[in-house]
Design an enzyme around this catalytic site. Structure first.
Site, PDB file in Angstrom:
ATOM      1  N   GLY A 198      -4.565  -4.351  -3.789  1.00  0.00           N
ATOM      2  CA  GLY A 198      -5.543  -3.321  -4.142  1.00  0.00           C
ATOM      3  C   GLY A 198      -4.767  -2.079  -4.511  1.00  0.00           C
ATOM      4  O   GLY A 198      -4.100  -1.494  -3.663  1.00  0.00           O
ATOM      5  N   HIS A 199      -4.804  -1.709  -5.782  1.00  0.00           N
ATOM      6  CA  HIS A 199      -4.032  -0.562  -6.266  1.00  0.00           C
ATOM      7  C   HIS A 199      -4.997   0.530  -6.705  1.00  0.00           C
ATOM      8  O   HIS A 199      -5.765   0.341  -7.654  1.00  0.00           O
ATOM      9  CB  HIS A 199      -3.115  -0.978  -7.426  1.00  0.00           C
ATOM     10  N   ASP A 221       0.810  -1.225   0.000  1.00  0.00           N
ATOM     11  CA  ASP A 221       0.000   0.000   0.000  1.00  0.00           C
ATOM     12  C   ASP A 221       0.841   1.273   0.000  1.00  0.00           C
ATOM     13  O   ASP A 221       0.466   2.290   0.586  1.00  0.00           O
ATOM     14  CB  ASP A 221      -0.982   0.013   1.197  1.00  0.00           C
ATOM     15  N   LYS A 241       1.815   2.124  -5.161  1.00  0.00           N
ATOM     16  CA  LYS A 241       2.415   1.597  -6.392  1.00  0.00           C
ATOM     17  C   LYS A 241       1.501   1.890  -7.583  1.00  0.00           C
ATOM     18  O   LYS A 241       1.969   2.243  -8.658  1.00  0.00           O
ATOM     19  CB  LYS A 241       2.636   0.076  -6.270  1.00  0.00           C
ATOM     20  N   GLN A 258       1.967  -6.025  -3.402  1.00  0.00           N
ATOM     21  CA  GLN A 258       2.468  -6.160  -2.031  1.00  0.00           C
ATOM     22  C   GLN A 258       3.759  -5.335  -1.835  1.00  0.00           C
ATOM     23  O   GLN A 258       4.069  -4.488  -2.657  1.00  0.00           O
ATOM     24  CB  GLN A 258       2.699  -7.639  -1.646  1.00  0.00           C
TER      25      GLN A 258
HETATM   26  P1  GDP Z   1      -0.766   0.300  -3.602  1.00  0.00           P
HETATM   27  O1  GDP Z   1      -1.373  -0.981  -3.151  1.00  0.00           O
HETATM   28  O2  GDP Z   1       0.695   0.369  -3.327  1.00  0.00           O
HETATM   29  O3  GDP Z   1      -1.085   0.628  -5.038  1.00  0.00           O
HETATM   30  O4  GDP Z   1      -1.427   1.453  -2.704  1.00  0.00           O
HETATM   31  P2  GDP Z   1      -2.985   1.598  -2.362  1.00  0.00           P
HETATM   32  O5  GDP Z   1      -3.696   2.100  -3.560  1.00  0.00           O
HETATM   33  O6  GDP Z   1      -3.516   0.375  -1.706  1.00  0.00           O
HETATM   34  O7  GDP Z   1      -2.921   2.682  -1.210  1.00  0.00           O
HETATM   35  C1  GDP Z   1      -2.466   3.980  -1.438  1.00  0.00           C
HETATM   36  C2  GDP Z   1      -3.606   4.968  -1.116  1.00  0.00           C
HETATM   37  O8  GDP Z   1      -3.088   6.281  -0.990  1.00  0.00           O
HETATM   38  C3  GDP Z   1      -4.663   5.048  -2.202  1.00  0.00           C
HETATM   39  O9  GDP Z   1      -5.897   5.318  -1.608  1.00  0.00           O
HETATM   40  C4  GDP Z   1      -4.211   6.253  -3.051  1.00  0.00           C
HETATM   41  O10 GDP Z   1      -5.282   6.883  -3.732  1.00  0.00           O
HETATM   42  C5  GDP Z   1      -3.654   7.140  -1.985  1.00  0.00           C
HETATM   43  N1  GDP Z   1      -2.530   7.989  -2.394  1.00  0.00           N
HETATM   44  C6  GDP Z   1      -1.587   7.746  -3.329  1.00  0.00           C
HETATM   45  N2  GDP Z   1      -0.638   8.687  -3.303  1.00  0.00           N
HETATM   46  C7  GDP Z   1      -0.999   9.560  -2.339  1.00  0.00           C
HETATM   47  C8  GDP Z   1      -0.393  10.745  -1.810  1.00  0.00           C
HETATM   48  O11 GDP Z   1       0.670  11.182  -2.213  1.00  0.00           O
HETATM   49  N3  GDP Z   1      -1.075  11.377  -0.805  1.00  0.00           N
HETATM   50  C9  GDP Z   1      -2.245  10.909  -0.308  1.00  0.00           C
HETATM   51  N4  GDP Z   1      -2.817  11.584   0.683  1.00  0.00           N
HETATM   52  N5  GDP Z   1      -2.825   9.795  -0.781  1.00  0.00           N
HETATM   53  C10 GDP Z   1      -2.199   9.115  -1.764  1.00  0.00           C
HETATM   54  P1  IMO Z   2      -0.867  -4.197  -2.291  1.00  0.00           P
HETATM   55  O1  IMO Z   2      -0.431  -4.721  -3.641  1.00  0.00           O
HETATM   56  C1  IMO Z   2      -1.037  -4.668   2.030  1.00  0.00           C
HETATM   57  C2  IMO Z   2      -1.081  -8.791   3.582  1.00  0.00           C
HETATM   58  C3  IMO Z   2      -2.354  -9.233   4.268  1.00  0.00           C
HETATM   59  C4  IMO Z   2      -1.778 -10.194   5.303  1.00  0.00           C
HETATM   60  C5  IMO Z   2      -0.636 -10.866   4.529  1.00  0.00           C
HETATM   61  C6  IMO Z   2      -1.008 -12.222   3.942  1.00  0.00           C
HETATM   62  O2  IMO Z   2      -2.163  -3.490  -2.320  1.00  0.00           O
HETATM   63  O3  IMO Z   2       0.244  -3.446  -1.643  1.00  0.00           O
HETATM   64  P2  IMO Z   2      -2.555 -12.914   1.892  1.00  0.00           P
HETATM   65  O4  IMO Z   2      -4.022 -12.686   1.642  1.00  0.00           O
HETATM   66  O5  IMO Z   2      -1.662 -12.327   0.855  1.00  0.00           O
HETATM   67  O6  IMO Z   2      -2.237 -14.348   2.156  1.00  0.00           O
HETATM   68  O7  IMO Z   2      -2.251 -12.124   3.271  1.00  0.00           O
HETATM   69  O8  IMO Z   2      -0.296  -9.967   3.493  1.00  0.00           O
HETATM   70  N1  IMO Z   2      -1.263  -8.258   2.210  1.00  0.00           N
HETATM   71  C7  IMO Z   2      -1.210  -6.957   1.894  1.00  0.00           C
HETATM   72  N2  IMO Z   2      -1.078  -5.861   2.680  1.00  0.00           N
HETATM   73  N3  IMO Z   2      -1.109  -4.535   0.690  1.00  0.00           N
HETATM   74  C8  IMO Z   2      -1.214  -5.622  -0.104  1.00  0.00           C
HETATM   75  O9  IMO Z   2      -1.161  -5.548  -1.443  1.00  0.00           O
HETATM   76  C9  IMO Z   2      -1.307  -6.900   0.483  1.00  0.00           C
HETATM   77  N4  IMO Z   2      -1.438  -8.163   0.004  1.00  0.00           N
HETATM   78  C10 IMO Z   2      -1.396  -8.978   1.062  1.00  0.00           C
HETATM   79  O10 IMO Z   2      -3.021  -8.150   4.863  1.00  0.00           O
HETATM   80  O11 IMO Z   2      -1.210  -9.479   6.364  1.00  0.00           O
HETATM   81 MG    MG Z   3      -2.886  -1.635  -1.851  1.00  0.00          MG
END
Ligand code: GDP
Ligand code: IMO
Ligand code: MG
Length: 421
Positions: free
Chosen positions: A40-41, A13, A16, A218
């Site tokens: 979840g991206h 998270d 990416k 991840q």
């Molecule tokens: P990923 O899994 O690495 O793609 O990240 P996620 O999408 O799960 O989580 C990142 C969250 O932060 C999402 O809700 C984005 O919309 C949000 N986000 C991304 N960049 C920024 C930033 O620079 N500032 C803030 N406040 N939110 C951001």
């Molecule tokens: P992105 O791509 C954050 C965590 C789960 C749990 C552990 C194992 O959005 O960064 P699993 O279901 O993979 O067997 O769970 O890994 N986990 C993540 N945490 N971002 C993710 O993906 C994750 N994918 C798995 O919460 O702790």
């Molecule tokens: Mg994510």
């Protein structure tokens, strides 16, 4: 020709998805190479926002080829829903490709994940990820995308379903899988994805003189080999897996970008030395909207950890960094960065592989002066390319300590809330 890998440097998270969306405009191919719908991206562009789980974060560019690589495990329902959501929003997926070697998540995987997680308390996403990767390694009990098309599906499912019924019975669950129903629904799924399915390894290697962006899921500390085992996911998440998960050889990769959140978060269980259980952690969660994209769980929050980042920068071979969510750090009088751990009275800058040691790690902090920056201040800073001294001191310290240059910084979820550094 550029083959760029984007990986998370913490526990996931890191944003990416946002980075891949920004970079994608300069690439011809965007490839997801690992994980499954545990990821979840989130990507935002104007009033459009998507939380993508399987389709690479290049959907705002219909002309780019989007590849779900062989390293990904596919949940058919998630993929069908995601294709429909993206297409209904008006973004063509004509250029989607799905590897015929990717593995399929089946109903028993999800059931076993839920049951096993009750005992193991990893805090998984309950999407069947662990059991599917176990079957991949186990070989005899796996279904790959190509199995949906080779005429042997029903026969294979009959055999596997019986074994899975036994496994579930051992866990106290008496289940009878309706193999006919399952086979029919997988056949319907295969009809829908048929136009997209191919051997993507050949496609990507034939396109190796084009620009290819490899999107990791991840973060490094969730890597099954290098992460905080056993509190990890069941696949590799570090840059090496970009090669195995796509079929692009390592020597064709030209650069590796690590995405780092300006502080740290983690979802699920497992050690997290800089976790803040107080009002500071709560402030990070609220200001950063730190709730999971996939499960909605509140993310655990804490200060930036350079012991983590030095280690993940090393094992990923980072060339550049993208520092995200800097805007979230506004309004703190002090900002702390962990520079070492104290474990059993010893100070170390090396991340321990044994979590019983990590669990005892006490962070040694360096304290920085905080700053106050509103959204408007950030926009102005990005226009004038002038950042407050406090922000520059924080960023330069990170870059110096890691010996990796910062490519860009992000100060909001929108595509334009980004500035080159
Ligand atoms: P990923 O899994 O690495 O793609 O990240 P996620 O999408 O799960 O989580 C990142 C969250 O932060 C999402 O809700 C984005 O919309 C949000 N986000 C991304 N960049 C920024 C930033 O620079 N500032 C803030 N406040 N939110 C951001
Ligand atoms: P992105 O791509 C954050 C965590 C789960 C749990 C552990 C194992 O959005 O960064 P699993 O279901 O993979 O067997 O769970 O890994 N986990 C993540 N945490 N971002 C993710 O993906 C994750 N994918 C798995 O919460 O702790
Ligand atoms: Mg994510």
């Amino acid at each position: 020709m550029t083959v760029t890998v984007v990986v998370g440097t913490q526990w996931g998270d890191e944003a990416k998805g946002k980075l891949v969306d920004i970079l994608a405009k300069d690439y011809d191919y965007v490839v997801r190479f690992n994980g499954g719908d545990n990821a979840g991206h989130t990507i935002k562009y104007g009033d459009q926002s998507f939380g993508l789980h399987l389709i690479p974060s290049g959907i705002f560019y219909p002309e780019k080829v989007k590849v779900i690589g062989n390293g990904v495990v596919i949940n058919p329902e998630t993929l069908m829903t995601e294709i429909k959501t993206v297409e209904d929003a008006g973004f063509s997926l004509d250029k989607l490709l799905i590897s015929d070697s990717a593995h399929i998540i089946l109903p028993w995987h999800k059931m076993l994940d839920a049951i096993e997680d009750e005992k193991n308390a990893i805090g998984t996403t309950k999407r069947g990820i662990g059991p599917t990767f176990s079957d991949k390694a186990n070989r005899a009990t796996a279904i790959r995308v190509c199995d949906l098309f080779n005429g042997k599906l029903r026969e294979k499912l009959e055999k596997i379903a019986k074994l899975k019924e036994k496994a579930l019975f051992a866990h106290g669950k008496d289940v009878n899988f309706n193999v006919d129903e399952l086979a029919t629904s997988l056949e319907q799924f295969s009809e829908k994805i048929k136009p997209f399915v191919t051997d993507t390894r050949f496609v990507l290697n034939k396109a190796i003189d084009k620009n290819i962006l490899l999107e990791g899921a991840q973060g490094a500390l969730l890597d099954v080999d290098h992460g905080t085992y056993p509190y990890v996911t069941s696949s590799n998440t570090t840059s090496g897996s970009a090669s195995t998960g796509s079929g692009i050889p390592p020597n064709k990769i030209t650069n590796i970008i690590g995405v780092t959140k300006a502080y740290t978060t983690r979802v699920g269980e497992g050690p997290f030395p800089t976790e803040l259980m107080d009002e500071v952690g709560e402030k990070l969660r609220q200001q950063g909207h730190e709730f999971g994209t996939t499960t909605g769980r509140p993310r655990r929050c804490g200060w930036l950890d350079l012991v983590v980042l030095k280690y993940t920068s090393m094992i990923n071979g980072l060339d550049e960094l993208a520092i995200t969510k800097l805007d979230v750090l506004t309004g703190f009088e002090e900002i702390k960065v962990c520079v070492a751990y104290e474990i059993n009275g010893q100070t170390t800058e090396e991340f321990p592989s044994d979590i019983t040691l990590l669990e005892q790690a006490k962070p040694v902090y360096k304290t920085f002066k905080g700053w106050n920056m509103s959204k408007e201040d950030w926009i102005k800073a990005s226009e004038t390319k002038q950042l407050p001294e406090e922000v520059k001191t924080y960023l330069n310290f990170i870059a110096d300590q890691l010996n990796v240059k910062i490519k860009l910084i992000s100060f909001g979820p929108e595509r334009n809330e980004t500035m080159l550094y």
